[in-house]
Design a protein around this motif. Structure first.
Motif, mmCIF file in Angstrom:
data_model
loop_
_atom_site.group_PDB
_atom_site.id
_atom_site.type_symbol
_atom_site.label_atom_id
_atom_site.label_comp_id
_atom_site.label_asym_id
_atom_site.label_seq_id
_atom_site.Cartn_x
_atom_site.Cartn_y
_atom_site.Cartn_z
ATOM 1 N N PHE A 164 0.835 -1.199 0.000
ATOM 2 C CA PHE A 164 0.000 0.000 0.000
ATOM 3 C C PHE A 164 0.868 1.247 0.000
ATOM 4 C CE2 PHE A 164 -2.676 -3.327 1.572
ATOM 5 C CZ PHE A 164 -3.944 -3.025 1.088
ATOM 6 N N ALA A 165 0.340 2.309 -0.612
ATOM 7 C CA ALA A 165 1.024 3.594 -0.553
ATOM 8 C C ALA A 165 1.088 4.092 0.882
ATOM 9 C CB ALA A 165 0.311 4.607 -1.442
ATOM 10 N N ASP A 166 -0.010 3.924 1.621
ATOM 11 C CA ASP A 166 -0.075 4.318 3.025
ATOM 12 C C ASP A 166 -0.994 3.337 3.732
ATOM 13 O OD1 ASP A 166 -0.492 5.467 5.526
ATOM 14 O OD2 ASP A 166 -0.454 7.513 4.760
ATOM 15 N N TYR A 167 -0.386 2.297 4.288
ATOM 16 C CA TYR A 167 -1.154 1.212 4.888
ATOM 17 C C TYR A 167 -2.015 1.696 6.046
ATOM 18 C CZ TYR A 167 -2.031 -3.350 7.083
ATOM 19 O OH TYR A 167 -2.621 -4.459 7.633
ATOM 20 N N ARG A 168 -1.474 2.545 6.883
ATOM 21 C CA ARG A 168 -2.238 3.018 8.041
ATOM 22 C C ARG A 168 -3.471 3.796 7.611
ATOM 23 N NH1 ARG A 168 1.910 4.913 12.876
ATOM 24 N NH2 ARG A 168 2.976 2.893 13.108
ATOM 25 N N LYS A 169 -3.332 4.592 6.584
ATOM 26 C CA LYS A 169 -4.463 5.365 6.084
ATOM 27 C C LYS A 169 -5.578 4.443 5.618
ATOM 28 C CE LYS A 169 -5.568 8.879 2.579
ATOM 29 N NZ LYS A 169 -4.980 9.704 1.483
ATOM 30 N N ARG A 223 -9.407 3.688 7.389
ATOM 31 C CA ARG A 223 -10.643 3.840 6.615
ATOM 32 C C ARG A 223 -11.460 2.556 6.567
ATOM 33 N NH1 ARG A 223 -11.447 3.351 0.979
ATOM 34 N NH2 ARG A 223 -9.200 3.134 0.687
ATOM 35 N N LEU A 224 -10.804 1.401 6.454
ATOM 36 C CA LEU A 224 -11.502 0.143 6.194
ATOM 37 C C LEU A 224 -11.433 -0.864 7.340
ATOM 38 C CD1 LEU A 224 -10.393 -0.480 2.493
ATOM 39 C CD2 LEU A 224 -12.509 0.570 3.303
ATOM 40 N N GLY A 225 -10.542 -0.654 8.291
ATOM 41 C CA GLY A 225 -10.329 -1.645 9.335
ATOM 42 C C GLY A 225 -9.162 -2.554 8.975
ATOM 43 N N GLU A 226 -8.847 -3.473 9.868
ATOM 44 C CA GLU A 226 -7.710 -4.366 9.661
ATOM 45 C C GLU A 226 -7.894 -5.202 8.399
ATOM 46 O OE1 GLU A 226 -4.820 -4.612 11.202
ATOM 47 O OE2 GLU A 226 -5.364 -2.925 12.495
ATOM 48 N N LEU A 227 -6.796 -5.421 7.707
ATOM 49 C CA LEU A 227 -6.807 -6.185 6.465
ATOM 50 C C LEU A 227 -6.038 -7.486 6.653
ATOM 51 C CD1 LEU A 227 -5.891 -3.250 4.049
ATOM 52 C CD2 LEU A 227 -8.179 -4.122 4.550
ATOM 53 N N ALA A 228 -6.515 -8.541 6.017
ATOM 54 C CA ALA A 228 -5.811 -9.820 6.061
ATOM 55 C C ALA A 228 -6.175 -10.628 4.827
ATOM 56 C CB ALA A 228 -6.164 -10.601 7.324
ATOM 57 N N LEU A 229 -5.180 -11.295 4.259
ATOM 58 C CA LEU A 229 -5.399 -12.157 3.102
ATOM 59 C C LEU A 229 -5.472 -13.608 3.566
ATOM 60 C CD1 LEU A 229 -2.875 -10.553 0.565
ATOM 61 C CD2 LEU A 229 -5.347 -10.170 0.725
ATOM 62 N N VAL A 230 -6.387 -14.351 2.981
ATOM 63 C CA VAL A 230 -6.530 -15.789 3.243
ATOM 64 C C VAL A 230 -5.767 -16.528 2.157
ATOM 65 C CG1 VAL A 230 -8.144 -17.698 3.478
ATOM 66 C CG2 VAL A 230 -8.780 -15.415 4.297
ATOM 67 N N VAL A 231 -4.990 -17.526 2.547
ATOM 68 C CA VAL A 231 -4.101 -18.181 1.582
ATOM 69 C C VAL A 231 -4.192 -19.700 1.686
ATOM 70 C CG1 VAL A 231 -2.484 -16.238 1.607
ATOM 71 C CG2 VAL A 231 -2.127 -18.171 3.169
ATOM 72 N N ILE A 232 -3.756 -20.341 0.610
ATOM 73 C CA ILE A 232 -3.589 -21.796 0.564
ATOM 74 C C ILE A 232 -2.181 -22.076 0.058
ATOM 75 C CG2 ILE A 232 -4.269 -23.939 -0.577
ATOM 76 C CD1 ILE A 232 -7.098 -22.850 -0.766
ATOM 77 N N HIS A 233 -1.459 -22.884 0.787
ATOM 78 C CA HIS A 233 -0.123 -23.301 0.354
ATOM 79 C C HIS A 233 -0.205 -24.723 -0.189
ATOM 80 C CE1 HIS A 233 4.209 -23.837 0.226
ATOM 81 N NE2 HIS A 233 4.056 -24.977 0.901
ATOM 82 N N ASP A 234 0.130 -24.895 -1.455
ATOM 83 C CA ASP A 234 0.166 -26.231 -2.050
ATOM 84 C C ASP A 234 1.623 -26.687 -2.083
ATOM 85 O OD1 ASP A 234 0.035 -28.553 -3.469
ATOM 86 O OD2 ASP A 234 -1.046 -27.732 -5.190
ATOM 87 N N ILE A 262 -8.482 -0.616 -4.058
ATOM 88 C CA ILE A 262 -8.844 -0.333 -2.679
ATOM 89 C C ILE A 262 -8.468 1.101 -2.309
ATOM 90 C CG2 ILE A 262 -8.378 -0.933 -0.268
ATOM 91 C CD1 ILE A 262 -7.956 -3.827 -1.169
ATOM 92 N N GLU A 263 -7.237 1.490 -2.630
ATOM 93 C CA GLU A 263 -6.748 2.808 -2.209
ATOM 94 C C GLU A 263 -7.369 3.954 -2.996
ATOM 95 O OE1 GLU A 263 -2.518 2.888 -0.442
ATOM 96 O OE2 GLU A 263 -2.348 1.606 -2.209
ATOM 97 N N GLN A 264 -7.588 3.751 -4.291
ATOM 98 C CA GLN A 264 -8.214 4.764 -5.134
ATOM 99 C C GLN A 264 -9.337 4.110 -5.943
ATOM 100 O OE1 GLN A 264 -4.078 6.421 -6.517
ATOM 101 N NE2 GLN A 264 -5.588 8.019 -6.953
ATOM 102 N N ALA A 265 -10.329 3.622 -5.220
ATOM 103 C CA ALA A 265 -11.383 2.812 -5.837
ATOM 104 C C ALA A 265 -12.113 3.555 -6.948
ATOM 105 C CB ALA A 265 -12.370 2.347 -4.767
ATOM 106 N N ASP A 266 -12.453 4.811 -6.736
ATOM 107 C CA ASP A 266 -13.209 5.559 -7.741
ATOM 108 C C ASP A 266 -12.374 5.788 -8.999
ATOM 109 O OD1 ASP A 266 -15.345 5.649 -6.021
ATOM 110 O OD2 ASP A 266 -14.951 7.698 -5.336
#
Length: 290
Positions: free
Chosen positions: A186-191, A195-206, A267-271
């Motif tokens: 992200f350009a500015d993760y805290r920003k 705005r959106l709350g905590e972010l987390a990615l769900v992953v699968i390791h093959d 996400i950061e510049q959705a519009d």
């Protein structure tokens, strides 16, 4: 997002979901192995029929028992989805690794394309690109040296990619790694978190996934479909230089740089992201292809 549908290729389940209304557009997320939910783009659903893929090896799709996750194979699964919905052609929006698949689709199945949206991606994936990302990660850490999460992202990256003191061996360690380096995307993760709350990615390791080296730089000039290249100014993993290289090499391409985004401009510049894509689609559909 609509309910899950399934296309089957040689006994392998490729799951996808449909949302929105308008011209058909396949949406292929990055990763690989990252759950595609992060690439839900409601701003595009008002003008496009988005066909969100769960790429094989992620989401609800099957793993490949032979570990052969070649980029051409991903492209074949994407083509199977077009077949399954009865669409002779469509647009293809690929993010990050999904952009590799979009480019490969343009080479392997050009007759099935109305246009490409290459979003924060690159025309090659190998040692040189990893070395570039390592330098960009160092620049990110320097830029946010007062932020512990940025310093930790740099430490995690180095532990996996340089010192090899941390191994990715299962879903847990993969998730710990990818979410540990997430601030760098992200350009500015805290920003964004404010705005959106905590972010987390769900992953699968093959564990059976074979390493893939891929490079189509010398073939970009043969992809003549209308193309939109989108890149975030602060993208560390697929930096703007690569987007400009693709734009210069492809005969029918336009470029959009999102100046306040990293790897997740939707996400950061959705519009701004949605406007760039919908304007591009509108121009193709109305014949205004400047």
């Amino acid at each position: 997002m609509g309910e899950a549908r399934t296309a089957v290729v040689a006994g392998i389940r490729q799951v996808y979901r449909i949302a929105g209304e308008g011209p058909v557009c396949l949406v292929h997320s990055g990763g690989p192995g990252v759950h595609p939910e992060y690439l839900r783009i409601p701003g595009l659903e008002r003008g496009l029929t988005l066909v969100y893929l769960d790429p094989v090896g992620s989401g609800d799709s099957d793993l490949l028992t032979d570990g052969d996750y070649s980029v051409s194979r991903y492209a074949r699964f994407a083509e199977a989805v077009l077949d399954d919905i009865g669409a002779p052609t469509g647009y293809f929006l690929g993010h990050s690794h999904g952009g590799f698949v979009a480019l490969q689709f343009g080479l392997d199945h050009p007759d099935r394309l109305d246009g490409l949206i290459l979003y924060d991606t690159a025309p090659a994936n190998g040692r040189r690109e990893r070395e570039t990302a390592t330098k960009e990660m160092a620049s990110f850490v320097q830029r946010w040296a007062d932020r512990p999460e940025a310093v930790e992202a740099g430490r995690m990256w180095d532990a996996v990619n340089l010192s090899r003191t941390m191994e990715v061996t299962d879903d847990e360690s993969f998730g710990r790694y990818i979410n540990g380096i997430l601030p760098a995307y992200f350009a500015d993760y805290r920003k964004t978190v404010e705005r959106l709350g905590e972010l987390a990615l769900v992953v699968i390791h093959d564990p059976n996934r074979l390493p893939v080296s891929w490079d189509v730089r010398d073939r970009l000039g043969t992809i003549n479909v209308p193309t939109l290249v989108i890149v975030g100014t602060y993208d560390f993993i697929c930096p703007p230089r690569l987007a400009y290289e693709m734009h210069a090499a492809m005969p029918n391409a336009r470029l959009c740089e999102l100046r306040e985004s990293g790897h997740f401009g939707h996400i950061e510049q959705a519009d701004e992201f949605a406007s760039a894509v919908l304007d591009f689609i509108h121009d193709q559909e109305t014949g205004n292809r400047k």
